[in-house]
Design an enzyme around this catalytic site. Sequence first.
Site, PDB file in Angstrom:
ATOM      1  N   TYR A   1       0.242  -4.051 -20.699  1.00 23.72           N
ATOM      2  CA  TYR A   1       0.763  -4.500 -19.409  1.00 23.72           C
ATOM      3  C   TYR A   1      -0.173  -4.151 -18.259  1.00 23.72           C
ATOM      4  CZ  TYR A   1       5.046  -6.495 -21.105  1.00 23.72           C
ATOM      5  OH  TYR A   1       5.938  -7.329 -21.711  1.00 23.72           O
TER       6      TYR A   1
ATOM      7  N   HIS B   1       0.912   5.761  -1.096  1.00 21.20           N
ATOM      8  CA  HIS B   1       0.119   6.957  -1.370  1.00 21.20           C
ATOM      9  C   HIS B   1       0.608   7.583  -2.679  1.00 21.20           C
ATOM     10  CE1 HIS B   1      -0.862   7.466   3.221  1.00 21.20           C
ATOM     11  NE2 HIS B   1      -1.136   6.267   2.768  1.00 21.20           N
TER      12      HIS B   1
ATOM     13  N   HIS C   1       0.859  -1.193   0.000  1.00 21.95           N
ATOM     14  CA  HIS C   1       0.000   0.000   0.000  1.00 21.95           C
ATOM     15  C   HIS C   1       0.887   1.232   0.000  1.00 21.95           C
ATOM     16  CE1 HIS C   1      -2.792   3.104   0.981  1.00 21.95           C
ATOM     17  NE2 HIS C   1      -2.460   3.181   2.254  1.00 21.95           N
TER      18      HIS C   1
END
Length: 212
Positions: A120, A95, A93
Amino acid sequence: MSDESRIREEICTVGASLHQRGYTVGAAGNISARLDDGWLITPTDACLGRLDPAELSRVDGNGQWIAGAKPSKTLALHRGIYDRGREARGIVHTHSTHLVALTLAGVWREDEVLPPITPYQVMKVGRIPLIRYRRPGDPQAAAEVAALAGQVRGVLFERLGPVVWERSVTHASHALEELEETARLWLMTQPRPQPLDATAIDELRTAFGARY
């Protein structure tokens, strides 16, 4: 080197690479990896650029913290993905700038934040749904993602960025990077490019086993 030691090193290597290249800043973002008897996750408020393999949080199969530094506040999110996404062995994860910007500017569709504009993207990422804004660590957001974990490779949190899972931390990182690059291309291109058509996507399915 044991499998766990190798995975600890992998988490730190991937975290440093993402941080150095600006996919995350400060103490934002988190990474985890599934083990045979639990999982590892980055500590709360840790900088991904300066992770210590020995300080990674160790969690048992029930999601209980048992060793290392205090785990990320997204612990429930990661647990839900591992519980529902049986193929998931690594979660990343960040930002990432262009993906957060996409949620501010407006995604393509809520069930698919970007159209399929590159091969892709289709092969490595697939469809990525939007999760509407909730505060970081909100249990309802974790439940929404868990419900999707067996169907997609990732989600995009409004104002917070992507969460991507794959068969390893490295593969999850690669998919996240492809997703961020696609968002960058989409935001910088005027007029907006047309999506790949159904024939092109079918060719990717046939040739490369793309799940799209």
